[in-house]
Design a protein around this motif. Structure first.
Motif, PDB file in Angstrom:
ATOM      1  N   ASP A  14      -2.069  -0.594  -5.037  1.00 58.04           N
ATOM      2  CA  ASP A  14      -3.404  -0.292  -5.566  1.00 58.04           C
ATOM      3  C   ASP A  14      -3.550   1.193  -5.906  1.00 58.04           C
ATOM      4  OD1 ASP A  14      -5.931  -0.779  -6.490  1.00 58.04           O
ATOM      5  OD2 ASP A  14      -6.846  -0.959  -4.509  1.00 58.04           O
ATOM      6  N   PRO A  15      -2.803   1.663  -6.885  1.00 57.28           N
ATOM      7  CA  PRO A  15      -2.764   3.093  -7.212  1.00 57.28           C
ATOM      8  C   PRO A  15      -4.103   3.682  -7.645  1.00 57.28           C
ATOM      9  CG  PRO A  15      -1.571   1.815  -8.847  1.00 57.28           C
ATOM     10  CD  PRO A  15      -1.937   0.879  -7.745  1.00 57.28           C
ATOM     11  N   ARG A  16      -5.020   2.854  -8.133  1.00 57.21           N
ATOM     12  CA  ARG A  16      -6.309   3.395  -8.597  1.00 57.21           C
ATOM     13  C   ARG A  16      -7.032   4.157  -7.497  1.00 57.21           C
ATOM     14  NH1 ARG A  16      -9.032  -1.933 -10.059  1.00 57.21           N
ATOM     15  NH2 ARG A  16      -7.698  -2.465  -8.303  1.00 57.21           N
ATOM     16  N   CYS A  17      -6.823   3.737  -6.259  1.00 59.63           N
ATOM     17  CA  CYS A  17      -7.542   4.338  -5.132  1.00 59.63           C
ATOM     18  C   CYS A  17      -6.926   5.640  -4.637  1.00 59.63           C
ATOM     19  CB  CYS A  17      -7.590   3.343  -3.970  1.00 59.63           C
ATOM     20  SG  CYS A  17      -8.441   1.827  -4.367  1.00 59.63           S
ATOM     21  N   ILE A  18      -5.668   5.899  -4.953  1.00 54.67           N
ATOM     22  CA  ILE A  18      -4.960   7.002  -4.288  1.00 54.67           C
ATOM     23  C   ILE A  18      -4.228   7.940  -5.254  1.00 54.67           C
ATOM     24  CG2 ILE A  18      -2.772   5.813  -3.873  1.00 54.67           C
ATOM     25  CD1 ILE A  18      -4.440   7.437  -1.023  1.00 54.67           C
ATOM     26  N   VAL A  19      -4.208   7.618  -6.526  1.00 53.39           N
ATOM     27  CA  VAL A  19      -3.381   8.355  -7.484  1.00 53.39           C
ATOM     28  C   VAL A  19      -3.735   9.847  -7.547  1.00 53.39           C
ATOM     29  CG1 VAL A  19      -4.765   7.857  -9.550  1.00 53.39           C
ATOM     30  CG2 VAL A  19      -2.312   8.224  -9.762  1.00 53.39           C
ATOM     31  N   ASP A  20      -4.996  10.193  -7.412  1.00 53.71           N
ATOM     32  CA  ASP A  20      -5.374  11.615  -7.461  1.00 53.71           C
ATOM     33  C   ASP A  20      -4.768  12.398  -6.302  1.00 53.71           C
ATOM     34  OD1 ASP A  20      -6.833  11.268  -9.791  1.00 53.71           O
ATOM     35  OD2 ASP A  20      -8.734  10.964  -8.734  1.00 53.71           O
ATOM     36  N   GLY A  65       6.680  13.362   4.052  1.00 53.09           N
ATOM     37  CA  GLY A  65       5.753  13.126   5.155  1.00 53.09           C
ATOM     38  C   GLY A  65       4.309  13.037   4.686  1.00 53.09           C
ATOM     39  N   LYS A  66       3.917  13.951   3.813  1.00 51.41           N
ATOM     40  CA  LYS A  66       2.545  13.938   3.291  1.00 51.41           C
ATOM     41  C   LYS A  66       2.286  12.689   2.460  1.00 51.41           C
ATOM     42  CE  LYS A  66       1.646  18.857   3.406  1.00 51.41           C
ATOM     43  NZ  LYS A  66       1.319  20.070   2.667  1.00 51.41           N
ATOM     44  N   LEU A  67       3.254  12.317   1.631  1.00 48.12           N
ATOM     45  CA  LEU A  67       3.084  11.115   0.818  1.00 48.12           C
ATOM     46  C   LEU A  67       3.052   9.865   1.689  1.00 48.12           C
ATOM     47  CD1 LEU A  67       5.520  11.963  -2.116  1.00 48.12           C
ATOM     48  CD2 LEU A  67       3.014  11.842  -2.242  1.00 48.12           C
ATOM     49  N   GLY A  68       3.945   9.790   2.663  1.00 48.77           N
ATOM     50  CA  GLY A  68       4.048   8.620   3.520  1.00 48.77           C
ATOM     51  C   GLY A  68       2.848   8.407   4.416  1.00 48.77           C
ATOM     52  N   ASN A  69       2.073   9.451   4.654  1.00 48.50           N
ATOM     53  CA  ASN A  69       0.868   9.326   5.474  1.00 48.50           C
ATOM     54  C   ASN A  69      -0.330   8.781   4.705  1.00 48.50           C
ATOM     55  OD1 ASN A  69       1.828  10.101   8.012  1.00 48.50           O
ATOM     56  ND2 ASN A  69       1.623  12.269   7.515  1.00 48.50           N
ATOM     57  N   LEU A  70      -0.210   8.679   3.395  1.00 47.33           N
ATOM     58  CA  LEU A  70      -1.298   8.122   2.600  1.00 47.33           C
ATOM     59  C   LEU A  70      -1.310   6.596   2.739  1.00 47.33           C
ATOM     60  CD1 LEU A  70      -0.877  10.234  -0.657  1.00 47.33           C
ATOM     61  CD2 LEU A  70      -2.600  10.542   1.127  1.00 47.33           C
ATOM     62  N   PRO A  71      -2.490   5.996   2.813  1.00 53.15           N
ATOM     63  CA  PRO A  71      -2.559   4.532   2.939  1.00 53.15           C
ATOM     64  C   PRO A  71      -2.030   3.839   1.681  1.00 53.15           C
ATOM     65  CG  PRO A  71      -4.750   5.464   2.610  1.00 53.15           C
ATOM     66  CD  PRO A  71      -3.812   6.618   2.774  1.00 53.15           C
ATOM     67  N   GLY A  72      -1.215   2.813   1.884  1.00 55.22           N
ATOM     68  CA  GLY A  72      -0.681   2.033   0.769  1.00 55.22           C
ATOM     69  C   GLY A  72       0.477   2.684   0.043  1.00 55.22           C
TER      70      GLY A  72
END
Length: 93
Positions: A14-20, A65-72
């Motif tokens: 669901d990239p719409r929620c997290i792409v920014d 690490g920063k990317l992996g901590n984002l949901p989804g």
């Protein structure tokens, strides 16, 4: 610390929620990103980003690490064992 060349694979549900947030993190680490390819899969609501990077293990670890901590967001990386040559320097094998 030695720089290494490698790849990072990022799968985003669901990239719409997290792409920014993802783009902001990638921008912060732009100095180690050599190339980027993104494939949006609108039909499945999943996107994939492939990065070619050159950085220290600490830099790569901080980015993943920063990317992996984002949901989804799922992140995998692979680094070569060979050290990258400094600009203008030829690496002996």
């Amino acid at each position: 610390m030695a720089k290494r060349i490698g790849v990072i694979g990022i799968v985003i549900d669901d990239p719409r929620c997290i792409v920014d947030k993802i783009n902001s993190i990638l921008s912060d680490y732009g100095k180690i990103i050599i190339g980027r390819m993104g494939i949006p899969r609108h039909d499945t609501e999943v996107s994939v980003i492939a990065l070619i990077i050159e950085g220290t293990t600490d830099e790569v670890g901080a980015l993943t690490g920063k990317l992996g901590n984002l949901p989804g967001v799922t992140v995998k990386s692979a680094l070569t064992a060979r050290e990258a040559a400094a600009k203008g320097e030829k690496k002996n094998d």
